[in-house]
Design an enzyme around this catalytic site. Structure first.
Site, PDB file in Angstrom:
ATOM      1  N   LYS A 178      11.556  -8.703 -81.766  1.00  0.00           N
ATOM      2  CA  LYS A 178      11.137  -9.661 -82.778  1.00  0.00           C
ATOM      3  C   LYS A 178      10.214 -10.668 -82.119  1.00  0.00           C
ATOM      4  CE  LYS A 178      13.159 -13.066 -85.805  1.00  0.00           C
ATOM      5  NZ  LYS A 178      14.178 -14.070 -85.940  1.00  0.00           N
TER       6      LYS A 178
HETATM    7  P1  FBP Z   1      12.901 -17.989 -89.257  1.00  0.00           P
HETATM    8  O1  FBP Z   1      12.444 -16.817 -90.064  1.00  0.00           O
HETATM    9  O2  FBP Z   1      13.539 -19.035 -90.108  1.00  0.00           O
HETATM   10  O3  FBP Z   1      11.791 -18.509 -88.378  1.00  0.00           O
HETATM   11  O4  FBP Z   1      14.063 -17.467 -88.325  1.00  0.00           O
HETATM   12  C1  FBP Z   1      13.795 -16.618 -87.264  1.00  0.00           C
HETATM   13  C2  FBP Z   1      14.432 -17.149 -86.004  1.00  0.00           C
HETATM   14  O5  FBP Z   1      14.199 -16.294 -84.907  1.00  0.00           O
HETATM   15  C3  FBP Z   1      15.916 -17.399 -86.116  1.00  0.00           C
HETATM   16  O6  FBP Z   1      16.676 -16.271 -85.858  1.00  0.00           O
HETATM   17  C4  FBP Z   1      16.095 -18.487 -85.124  1.00  0.00           C
HETATM   18  O7  FBP Z   1      17.136 -19.332 -85.462  1.00  0.00           O
HETATM   19  C5  FBP Z   1      14.810 -19.244 -85.208  1.00  0.00           C
HETATM   20  O8  FBP Z   1      13.831 -18.390 -85.703  1.00  0.00           O
HETATM   21  C6  FBP Z   1      14.357 -19.769 -83.882  1.00  0.00           C
HETATM   22  O9  FBP Z   1      13.157 -20.454 -84.111  1.00  0.00           O
HETATM   23  P2  FBP Z   1      12.518 -21.332 -82.987  1.00  0.00           P
HETATM   24  O10 FBP Z   1      12.222 -20.411 -81.867  1.00  0.00           O
HETATM   25  O11 FBP Z   1      11.295 -21.894 -83.623  1.00  0.00           O
HETATM   26  O12 FBP Z   1      13.553 -22.353 -82.646  1.00  0.00           O
END
Ligand code: FBP
Length: 260
Positions: A177
């Protein structure tokens, strides 16, 4: 055959993970305006939508709520995480095991790596037994690959995101991801860099329906295998409407204009 080849979290060769680890990663502020969704049952309900092939949650939510949803939701057990109260070098410690996730009925394993952090060697070592235990249980592994750290001046460049995608392949994940590297061409390069590893788009902060669906359609167009999205679904007033639209864009190859 790898576990991903006949995994329930893959539908027509595509995957849509609803991510709901934000209570740990970002805290309750993310629920501003949608406070009712502080109750995880609200998001578990969303995960019963046909478009959602897996729900990513941490240990506490899996233990407490998954037993009521195990017939209708595929569980992606997010094994590590950290709060945003921590101000040091990013590092995501593991807080449950693959064995325990499998006991709770997990269909897949999720794990965050921050390539480039000072503790990168520790996190690569931490990932090794997770990946191998997941293989023992025939569970696919999704790696959240988020480059950070002193040498990563900009974590969304073409080269950095391609590297993030490649690391999933190199470390033995089935899905990697990554954040959007700001252009369709750069995302195509990341997909190429990942070879047979499946790249998932990370949803990001909430945007308009059009911006979000065009982004998803562009990514699907260049061979991304789907997305793992949180805020762009469950922060919306009507999450079921965007899930209907995502169903068409991700699984049927519809363009954003076709569904808007
Ligand atoms: P979103 O689709 O809300 O961006 O979530 C994806 C994610 O990877 C979550 O699993 C995780 O909590 C968050 O983004 C982490 O985001 P960041 O790296 O910006 O803190």
């Amino acid at each position: 055959m790898r576990p991903v080849d006949d995994s329930p979290i893959v539908r027509d060769d595509k995957t849509l993970v609803l991510a709901h680890d934000h209570g740990l990663e970002h805290g309750p502020k993310q629920f501003s305006g949608v406070e009712e969704r502080l109750d995880p049952r609200e998001v578990f309900e969303m995960a019963t939508h046909d478009a959602v092939t897996a729900l990513a949650v941490g240990k506490g939510l899996a233990e407490t709520y998954y037993p009521s949803y195990e017939d209708d939701v595929n569980l992606l057990a997010k094994l590590n995480g950290s709060s945003d109260l921590w101000m040091g070098d990013p590092y995501s410690p593991q807080n449950w095991s693959v064995d325990y996730a499998a006991e709770l009925g997990a269909d897949a394993i999720g794990y965050t790596i921050y390539p480039g952090i000072n503790r990168e060697p520790d996190s690569f070592e931490d990932f090794r037994p997770v990946q191998e235990a997941a293989r023992d249980h025939d569970l696919p592994v999704a790696m959240w690959s988020y480059p950070r750290g002193q040498a990563v001046k900009d974590h969304r460049t073409r080269d950095i995101i391609a590297y993030a995608a490649r690391l999933g392949l190199e470390l033995g994940a089935d899905f990697t991801k990554v954040k959007y590297p700001r252009s369709k061409e750069a995302m195509a390069h990341a997909v190429d860099a990942a070879a047979d590893n499946r790249v998932l788009l990370s949803g990001g902060s909430k945007t308009s329906d059009r911006d979000f669906l065009e982004l998803v359609a562009d990514c699907m167009d260049v061979g991304v295998s789907g997305l793992a999205v949180g805020r762009n679904v469950w922060q919306r007033e009507d999450p079921y409407d965007i899930l209907d639209k995502l169903d068409s864009v991700v699984f049927d190859g519809a363009a954003a204009d076709d569904v808007l």
